[in-house]
Design a protein around this motif. Structure first.
Motif, PDB file in Angstrom:
ATOM      1  N   PHE A   7      10.531  -9.866 -11.336  1.00 44.68           N
ATOM      2  CA  PHE A   7      10.421  -8.656 -10.508  1.00 44.68           C
ATOM      3  C   PHE A   7       8.974  -8.485 -10.063  1.00 44.68           C
ATOM      4  O   PHE A   7       8.639  -8.748  -8.922  1.00 44.68           O
ATOM      5  N   THR A   8       8.111  -8.090 -10.949  1.00 49.36           N
ATOM      6  CA  THR A   8       6.704  -7.914 -10.567  1.00 49.36           C
ATOM      7  C   THR A   8       5.878  -9.175 -10.788  1.00 49.36           C
ATOM      8  O   THR A   8       4.746  -9.247 -10.340  1.00 49.36           O
ATOM      9  N   ASN A   9       6.445 -10.163 -11.456  1.00 47.39           N
ATOM     10  CA  ASN A   9       5.681 -11.371 -11.767  1.00 47.39           C
ATOM     11  C   ASN A   9       6.101 -12.564 -10.907  1.00 47.39           C
ATOM     12  O   ASN A   9       6.266 -13.659 -11.395  1.00 47.39           O
ATOM     13  N   LYS A  14       3.532  -7.869  -4.642  1.00 47.91           N
ATOM     14  CA  LYS A  14       2.100  -7.657  -4.881  1.00 47.91           C
ATOM     15  C   LYS A  14       1.893  -6.231  -5.385  1.00 47.91           C
ATOM     16  O   LYS A  14       2.442  -5.289  -4.825  1.00 47.91           O
ATOM     17  N   MET A  15       1.108  -6.089  -6.451  1.00 48.31           N
ATOM     18  CA  MET A  15       0.781  -4.773  -6.991  1.00 48.31           C
ATOM     19  C   MET A  15      -0.282  -4.145  -6.088  1.00 48.31           C
ATOM     20  O   MET A  15      -1.377  -4.662  -5.951  1.00 48.31           O
ATOM     21  N   ILE A  16       0.060  -3.017  -5.452  1.00 47.16           N
ATOM     22  CA  ILE A  16      -0.859  -2.349  -4.524  1.00 47.16           C
ATOM     23  C   ILE A  16      -1.789  -1.396  -5.253  1.00 47.16           C
ATOM     24  O   ILE A  16      -2.997  -1.382  -5.018  1.00 47.16           O
ATOM     25  N   LYS A  51       8.104  -3.468   2.823  1.00 49.41           N
ATOM     26  CA  LYS A  51       8.773  -2.508   1.942  1.00 49.41           C
ATOM     27  C   LYS A  51       7.957  -2.305   0.687  1.00 49.41           C
ATOM     28  O   LYS A  51       7.333  -3.232   0.177  1.00 49.41           O
ATOM     29  N   ARG A  52       7.973  -1.056   0.178  1.00 52.86           N
ATOM     30  CA  ARG A  52       7.268  -0.714  -1.049  1.00 52.86           C
ATOM     31  C   ARG A  52       8.195   0.035  -1.988  1.00 52.86           C
ATOM     32  O   ARG A  52       9.120   0.701  -1.549  1.00 52.86           O
TER      33      ARG A  52
END
Length: 116
Positions: A7-9, A14-16, A51-52
């Protein structure tokens, strides 16, 4: 206990920004597009529109969100109304009438994640 993989990895996310229990992630590419939405997705990509999502970590703080904002949740998550009695309900109803907001908003506690 839960574990979220891919998911995030991964390289598509990208972590904003991150502050307290909140993380904002941005999708670098849209990989799940239906044929009906392909043209819109193409032009969004060309215009750098991405998308965020907001990830809320409940182990760091209790979260109150707007009704209908949650996409999915995982872990030991408990939902409450945040109403402490009849007087509190009346106060929130009057305040909601003035501000055009709902009187009852979901409040989540526990040690899981919410994704909005």
């Amino acid at each position: 206990m839960f574990k979220i993989s891919n998911f995030t990895n991964n390289d598509d996310i990208k972590m904003i920004n991150e502050l307290g229990p909140f993380q904002i992630v941005e999708y670098q590419r849209e990989l799940s597009v239906s044929p009906d939405d392909a043209i819109m997705s193409y032009y969004c990509q060309e215009m750098n529109i991405k998308k965020r999502q907001l990830i809320c970590d409940l182990s760091k703080a209790n979260i109150t969100i707007q009704a209908g904002a949650m996409q999915w949740m995982v872990g030991n998550v408990k939902a409450t109304t945040g109403i402490k009695g009849a007087g509190d309900l009346l106060t929130k109803a009057v305040r909601g009438k003035v501000t055009n907001e709902s009187a009852i908003k979901p409040e989540y506690t526990g040690d899981g994640l919410l994704v909005l």
